[in-house]
Design a protein around this motif. Sequence first.
Motif, short mmCIF file in Angstrom:
data_model
loop_
_atom_site.label_atom_id
_atom_site.label_comp_id
_atom_site.label_asym_id
_atom_site.label_seq_id
_atom_site.Cartn_x
_atom_site.Cartn_y
_atom_site.Cartn_z
N THR A 201 0.88 -1.17 0.00
CA THR A 201 0.00 0.00 0.00
C THR A 201 0.92 1.22 0.00
OG1 THR A 201 -1.70 -1.16 1.23
CG2 THR A 201 -1.77 1.25 1.29
N VAL A 202 0.78 2.05 -1.02
CA VAL A 202 1.75 3.12 -1.25
C VAL A 202 1.16 4.49 -0.94
CG1 VAL A 202 3.30 4.19 -2.92
CG2 VAL A 202 2.82 1.72 -3.04
N VAL A 203 1.85 5.23 -0.12
CA VAL A 203 1.45 6.59 0.20
C VAL A 203 2.51 7.56 -0.32
CG1 VAL A 203 0.85 8.21 2.05
CG2 VAL A 203 0.29 5.77 2.29
N MET A 204 2.09 8.48 -1.18
CA MET A 204 3.00 9.53 -1.63
C MET A 204 3.02 10.62 -0.59
SD MET A 204 4.95 11.49 -3.36
CE MET A 204 5.37 10.12 -4.42
N ILE A 205 4.21 10.94 -0.11
CA ILE A 205 4.37 11.97 0.91
C ILE A 205 5.04 13.17 0.24
CG2 ILE A 205 5.35 12.51 3.17
CD1 ILE A 205 5.39 9.44 3.69
N THR A 206 4.32 14.26 0.17
CA THR A 206 4.79 15.40 -0.61
C THR A 206 4.32 16.70 0.05
OG1 THR A 206 4.60 16.50 -2.78
CG2 THR A 206 2.74 15.16 -2.10
N THR A 207 4.95 17.80 -0.35
CA THR A 207 4.52 19.11 0.13
C THR A 207 3.49 19.71 -0.84
OG1 THR A 207 6.34 20.13 -1.08
CG2 THR A 207 6.73 19.62 1.24
N SER A 208 3.29 19.06 -2.00
CA SER A 208 2.51 19.68 -3.07
C SER A 208 1.22 18.92 -3.37
CB SER A 208 3.38 19.73 -4.34
OG SER A 208 2.58 19.72 -5.50
N PRO A 209 0.05 19.54 -3.13
CA PRO A 209 -1.21 18.87 -3.46
C PRO A 209 -1.28 18.43 -4.92
CG PRO A 209 -1.62 20.84 -2.15
CD PRO A 209 -0.16 20.86 -2.50
N ARG A 217 -2.40 9.06 -9.94
CA ARG A 217 -2.39 8.60 -11.32
C ARG A 217 -1.29 7.56 -11.55
NH1 ARG A 217 0.64 9.76 -15.52
NH2 ARG A 217 1.75 11.46 -14.48
N LEU A 218 -0.16 7.76 -10.84
CA LEU A 218 0.98 6.83 -11.00
C LEU A 218 0.79 5.54 -10.22
CD1 LEU A 218 3.82 9.50 -10.58
CD2 LEU A 218 3.24 8.32 -12.71
N GLY A 219 -0.23 5.50 -9.35
CA GLY A 219 -0.50 4.26 -8.63
C GLY A 219 -0.52 4.37 -7.11
N ALA A 220 -0.24 5.55 -6.58
CA ALA A 220 -0.25 5.69 -5.12
C ALA A 220 -1.67 5.48 -4.59
CB ALA A 220 0.27 7.07 -4.71
N ASP A 221 -1.79 4.79 -3.47
CA ASP A 221 -3.09 4.55 -2.85
C ASP A 221 -3.58 5.75 -2.07
OD1 ASP A 221 -3.53 1.55 -3.33
OD2 ASP A 221 -1.48 1.66 -2.59
N ASP A 222 -2.64 6.54 -1.59
CA ASP A 222 -3.01 7.65 -0.73
C ASP A 222 -1.94 8.73 -0.83
OD1 ASP A 222 -4.42 9.14 1.12
OD2 ASP A 222 -4.18 7.72 2.77
N VAL A 223 -2.31 9.92 -0.39
CA VAL A 223 -1.38 11.04 -0.41
C VAL A 223 -1.33 11.63 0.99
CG1 VAL A 223 -0.93 13.33 -1.33
CG2 VAL A 223 -1.87 11.54 -2.82
N LEU A 224 -0.13 11.91 1.46
CA LEU A 224 0.04 12.56 2.76
C LEU A 224 0.80 13.86 2.54
CD1 LEU A 224 0.15 12.81 5.83
CD2 LEU A 224 2.01 11.11 5.84
N LEU A 225 0.15 14.97 2.84
CA LEU A 225 0.80 16.27 2.71
C LEU A 225 1.64 16.52 3.96
CD1 LEU A 225 -1.99 18.48 1.10
CD2 LEU A 225 0.06 17.49 0.02
N SER A 226 2.92 16.59 3.77
CA SER A 226 3.82 16.73 4.94
C SER A 226 3.70 18.10 5.57
CB SER A 226 5.26 16.45 4.53
OG SER A 226 5.64 17.29 3.46
N ASP A 230 -1.85 17.82 11.17
CA ASP A 230 -2.87 16.86 11.62
C ASP A 230 -2.76 15.55 10.83
OD1 ASP A 230 -3.82 18.63 13.47
OD2 ASP A 230 -5.43 19.40 12.17
N ALA A 231 -2.56 15.69 9.52
CA ALA A 231 -2.42 14.49 8.69
C ALA A 231 -1.16 13.72 9.08
CB ALA A 231 -2.37 14.88 7.21
#
Lengths: 352, 352
Positions: A201-209, A217-226, A230-231
């Motif tokens: 299960t892949v989470v992209m962790i980025t500063t950019s929404p 689109r590339l396949g990440a299951d979730d996104v975490l805005l660093s 709260d997130a």
Amino acid sequence: MFQAHGYAAHDKHSHLVPFSFERRAPGLNDVVIEILYSGVCHSDLHQARDDWGGSIYPMVPGHEIIGRVTQVGSGVHKFKVGDLAGVGCLVDSCRHCSACEEDLEQYCENGLTVTYNGRERDTGAPTYGGYSDIIVVDEHFVVKVSDKLDLKAVAPLLCAGITTYSPLRHWKVGPGQKVGVIGLGGLGHMGVKFAKAMGATVVMITTSPAKGQDAQRLGADDVLLSTDPDAMKAHANSFDFLLNTVPVPHDINPYLALLRRDRTMAMVGVLTELDPPPNGVSLILGRKSVAGSAIGGLKETQEMMDFCAEHNIVSDVEMIAIQDINQAYERLVRNDVKYRFVIDMASLKEPS
Amino acid sequence: MFQAHGYAAHDKHSHLVPFSFERRAPGLNDVVIEILYSGVCHSDLHQARDDWGGSIYPMVPGHEIIGRVTQVGSGVHKFKVGDLAGVGCLVDSCRHCSACEEDLEQYCENGLTVTYNGRERDTGAPTYGGYSDIIVVDEHFVVKVSDKLDLKAVAPLLCAGITTYSPLRHWKVGPGQKVGVIGLGGLGHMGVKFAKAMGATVVMITTSPAKGQDAQRLGADDVLLSTDPDAMKAHANSFDFLLNTVPVPHDINPYLALLRRDRTMAMVGVLTELDPPPNGVSLILGRKSVAGSAIGGLKETQEMMDFCAEHNIVSDVEMIAIQDINQAYERLVRNDVKYRFVIDMASLKEPS
């Protein structure tokens, strides 16, 4: 000897310009490769501009090379004329240290020979990379390339690909695991694709929404805005592995807080100080680790190429002509590429 | 309830002074322990002086406790009146999270209850430590102590001992390995003894030639002066494990250079920033790791106590009376102790 043509930097301030040079005549174990595509790695820019010191000029960058074999030495077993071939970051190593014997040539204890901005082991002659029309490499350092994939998008696998594939394998990423990929660039976008294909299960962790959306689109299951405290708190102590591809110094303490007990964050992007410094407590509370990982050995690079053929994985690329390379470097500085420039080396034959 | 007597700090600037307080009546699973010896950990000083913030006053420090059981609750199985008993850094945890279920209470996901400067889980009352005459602890958090060992020198095992024993076990130190212990203090001197008893070749890594000599007396096979660049170079890429006990921020890059490929340096001393910051390349070239480790769980603490009885391992201690505690703190600041102060709690009954 072969007369080769390419583009070179002549000093740290200059643009890359056309350059003619000699390639060695193929030895017993060498293959001669006509270069079709050459990926543009951020490290090309750093070395062309001598950001890390010790640059050798003239410099022909490029270590994400895809081409076709045009000639083989009499001792070559793996390749025949007409085969597709790939060359990555290294073209030689000592072949007898414990690292080389364990197929980990990238950690050669006697110093590996890098594809460009290095020196040949025997002659001390500078090595020249993939921004050129031809290269001669010992077959041990050449990988086979499937014709099933979009070749131009395969080139970046030789550096961005293996740099992310190798740590995901080494730390045994797989089904049932929650894996975070930090930073979405040339490396990060491959990290997302590989981790997903490995079943995590892949989470992209980025500063950019915006990058977060693209990661899905590339396949990440979730996104975490660093940037969202709260997130970040909601994901604390939940990751089985973190692949940190951020190429500039940054505070890693918030990421360490995301790791579960006894888990590892592997750094593959930062070649400078981890500044601001990590805190001892970030590691001690939870017995966490920060590790590093460098590209991959030849055996594993071949394994990755086969994995990509099996799972239909390539890079997202933007094609350029060699004449556009200086402009592409400017865009790289602004992080303005999704996600890798690849040079169509056929452009070398066009009038500049 | 028990009326207890000890020494407490009343604010961050004050000396420790005599203090009377109440201990809870023993519950079903509690043992009551008459404290014989209490080790003096550097963290006692930091917390008494509120160096890390959040200190609760009045504070009775001490988490290296050896004593004798004087009373047991009706549900107690492990102990009977008259048994020797040890209490370390924690006296409670949630008992049901994954860490607690894996006998790693020190990493309790719901927050462990520390022996002093913490709060009881049920009542929220402050916890008071070992600089006192009596303590009441759930038997799960009490270890058995062999009568074969010099009891006063056993006390520091409960913190300095387990803090070094646990990472050596976790990273599987044993025969055929070259292990470096960095820094020779309360922790480091236990690290040398344990690593040697586990069968490793032990190198004391220190800035001090005098400490180096002492390390050999403690069992080190070799000494590496980290101030000697040639010696550091000669030992490059040769260590299977490094136990870093240095308690203050320092440059870890020279130590990372000592590690072999794929090996780990475990930090147990620095609770602040790793400053100057480590360099990404120090980790990437050789796939090296920096990890942290905190004390140990109760099961492992008991295993360590049994290991010490079997191998005749205790701390090197300097005995003091409780009335000397403030002077001892001053000497701790100057690192002037070989290698652990232990308070003879019988001194509490003497006129101050």
